[in-house]
Design a protein around this motif. Structure first.
Motif, PDB file in Angstrom:
ATOM      1  N   ALA A  24     -47.875 -10.455  97.804  1.00 20.55           N
ATOM      2  CA  ALA A  24     -46.442  -9.941  97.502  1.00 20.55           C
ATOM      3  C   ALA A  24     -46.128  -8.371  97.696  1.00 20.55           C
ATOM      4  O   ALA A  24     -45.172  -7.671  98.345  1.00 20.55           O
ATOM      5  N   PHE A  25     -47.186  -7.615  97.252  1.00 23.20           N
ATOM      6  CA  PHE A  25     -47.011  -5.998  97.247  1.00 23.20           C
ATOM      7  C   PHE A  25     -47.389  -5.807  98.769  1.00 23.20           C
ATOM      8  O   PHE A  25     -46.578  -4.825  99.522  1.00 23.20           O
TER       9      PHE A  25
ATOM     10  N   SER B 146     -40.352  -9.492  99.458  1.00 24.81           N
ATOM     11  CA  SER B 146     -41.510 -10.739  99.645  1.00 24.81           C
ATOM     12  C   SER B 146     -41.268 -11.911  98.611  1.00 24.81           C
ATOM     13  O   SER B 146     -40.746 -11.665  97.259  1.00 24.81           O
ATOM     14  N   ASN B 147     -41.824 -12.879  99.172  1.00 28.34           N
ATOM     15  CA  ASN B 147     -41.672 -14.380  98.356  1.00 28.34           C
ATOM     16  C   ASN B 147     -42.832 -15.030  98.768  1.00 28.34           C
ATOM     17  O   ASN B 147     -42.838 -15.963  99.478  1.00 28.34           O
ATOM     18  N   ILE B 148     -43.695 -15.024  98.010  1.00 32.69           N
ATOM     19  CA  ILE B 148     -45.181 -15.607  98.209  1.00 32.69           C
ATOM     20  C   ILE B 148     -45.233 -16.968  97.270  1.00 32.69           C
ATOM     21  O   ILE B 148     -44.830 -16.828  96.016  1.00 32.69           O
TER      22      ILE B 148
ATOM     23  N   ASN C  36     -39.872 -20.915  93.039  1.00 22.73           N
ATOM     24  CA  ASN C  36     -40.150 -19.656  93.854  1.00 22.73           C
ATOM     25  C   ASN C  36     -40.095 -18.287  92.936  1.00 22.73           C
ATOM     26  O   ASN C  36     -39.193 -18.617  92.021  1.00 22.73           O
ATOM     27  N   GLY C  37     -40.545 -17.545  93.302  1.00 22.87           N
ATOM     28  CA  GLY C  37     -40.891 -16.099  92.585  1.00 22.87           C
ATOM     29  C   GLY C  37     -39.330 -15.225  92.619  1.00 22.87           C
ATOM     30  O   GLY C  37     -38.993 -14.851  91.735  1.00 22.87           O
TER      31      GLY C  37
ATOM     32  N   ALA D  62     -46.039 -18.635  92.459  1.00 18.16           N
ATOM     33  CA  ALA D  62     -45.152 -17.768  93.151  1.00 18.16           C
ATOM     34  C   ALA D  62     -44.760 -16.464  92.626  1.00 18.16           C
ATOM     35  O   ALA D  62     -44.746 -16.231  91.422  1.00 18.16           O
ATOM     36  N   VAL D  63     -45.084 -15.547  93.633  1.00 18.94           N
ATOM     37  CA  VAL D  63     -44.484 -14.100  93.193  1.00 18.94           C
ATOM     38  C   VAL D  63     -43.798 -13.526  94.204  1.00 18.94           C
ATOM     39  O   VAL D  63     -43.828 -13.756  95.324  1.00 18.94           O
ATOM     40  N   SER D  64     -42.735 -13.003  93.639  1.00 17.65           N
ATOM     41  CA  SER D  64     -41.625 -12.370  94.671  1.00 17.65           C
ATOM     42  C   SER D  64     -41.244 -10.850  94.094  1.00 17.65           C
ATOM     43  O   SER D  64     -41.480 -10.560  92.757  1.00 17.65           O
TER      44      SER D  64
END
Length: 343
Positions: free
Chosen positions: A64-65, A29-31, A312-313, A18-20
């Motif tokens: 995310a970017f 963004s919240n992947i 989550n990120g 998870a990356v945010s």
């Protein structure tokens, strides 16, 4: 005008990559990339999890970017989960975060996974009431790895009041689900089949545990023995009573959690309670706590939106942001840890 800080958060403690990216307290963004393969093995396989994190993390960061519509040089700091969790998975996230920090020359911020679940409530519009809990409040962390009642006096002033002595509530649900014939993860399946069930059909024994601690191992054994006894008399017992069993199991677990939190409010005099962790997405548990606030007017309940309940990120990014604002930076030489440490 105060500069709007932009933080990237990386979460890799278990089987979710998870990356945010957040700006101030707003999620840009919240992947989350899930690892479906573990269903084949009935639980998370640590070695597979770390390999898949290694495969997925670059893709998650790129996404995310892309969704945040910002460039890498706009990031002010990188935060990541240092622990607790699966050590191999944590190392993947830590290695990437350290490289990211060194490459851009920006601060590194380590995050305690449990603390991040609680602080997710400080993301803008993160819970169903769209408001931040005021200090002090009680945090009930319920997930696949943790079950704890925590007194929260400030962002980074937390004290554990009670914890599980054996299985976490999420772990217990998954083990009980296997007894019922469900595949991993079983907790959501219990919730699904409980919808049309009679929660008063079957009564199970509540564990007797001192103070504010929990125990779910005995409950699991009680349910197993009950089902084995009934199935000997009727091989189709589970099939015929599945919905009622699921509803009754959910009810007793929700009651155990609620009773312990109620004891904590009396002991501390704090009647603001924030739920967090993956199991807080369970509708029976959510509804039982919401119903309590209708009976007990002095209670305030904060329940996360489901996308911020599970790993989550964004919860890592918000914790990083709060540390960044206090200049609580970390060394590049930090080492991930698998077991829970004190806050």
């Amino acid at each position: 005008m105060k500069k709007k800080s932009i933080i990237i958060g990386i979460e890799s403690s278990c089987d979710e990559t998870a990356v945010s990216i957040i700006r101030n307290r707003y999620v840009l963004s919240n992947i989350i990339i899930s690892q479906k393969i573990h269903k084949e093995y009935g639980g998370v396989v640590p070695e597979l999890a770390s390999r898949l994190h290694d495969k997925n993390i670059i893709r998650a960061v790129h996404q995310a970017f892309h969704y945040a519509k910002i460039k890498r040089n706009q990031i002010d700091a990188v935060s990541f989960t240092l622990g607790p969790g699966l050590i191999g998975s944590l190392l993947v996230g830590a290695s990437f975060a350290k490289s990211f920090s060194m490459g851009l020359g920006i601060p590194l911020l380590t995050v305690n996974h449990v603390q991040a679940h609680i602080l997710a409530h400080f993301i803008q519009n993160a819970n169903i009431s769209n408001s931040y809990p005021r200090f002090p409040f009680l945090g009930l962390v319920i997930s696949g790895g943790h079950t704890q009642i925590i007194e929260v006096n400030d962002f980074f002033q937390m004290k554990i009041l009670g914890t599980t002595l054996d299985d976490s509530v999420g772990e217990a649900l998954d083990k009980i689900a296997r007894i019922l014939g469900f595949h991993y993860p079983g907790g959501p399946m219990i919730e699904f089949f409980s919808k049309n069930g009679n929660c008063k059909k079957f009564v199970f024994s509540k564990p007797s545990v001192d103070e504010l601690n929990f125990s779910f191992s005995g409950l699991k054994s009680n349910i197993l023995q009950f089902i084995q006894k009934k199935s000997k008399k009727n091989p189709f017992f589970i099939k015929k009573n599945l919905s009622d069993l699921c509803a009754s199991i959910q009810k007793i677990i929700a009651e155990i959690l609620l009773e312990k939190v109620h004891k904590a409010t009396i002991k501390t005099g704090i009647f603001r309670v924030a739920l967090s962790g993956g199991v807080s997405a369970n509708n029976e548990i959510r509804n039982m706590f919401i119903s309590l606030t209708k009976r007990e007017k002095k209670w305030e309940i904060f329940i996360p939106k489901k996308k911020y309940a599970t790993d989550n990120g964004a919860m890592i990014a918000i914790t990083g942001l709060l540390k960044y604002e206090k200049k609580l930076f970390d060394s590049i030489h930090v080492t991930p840890y698998s077991q829970f440490k004190k806050f």
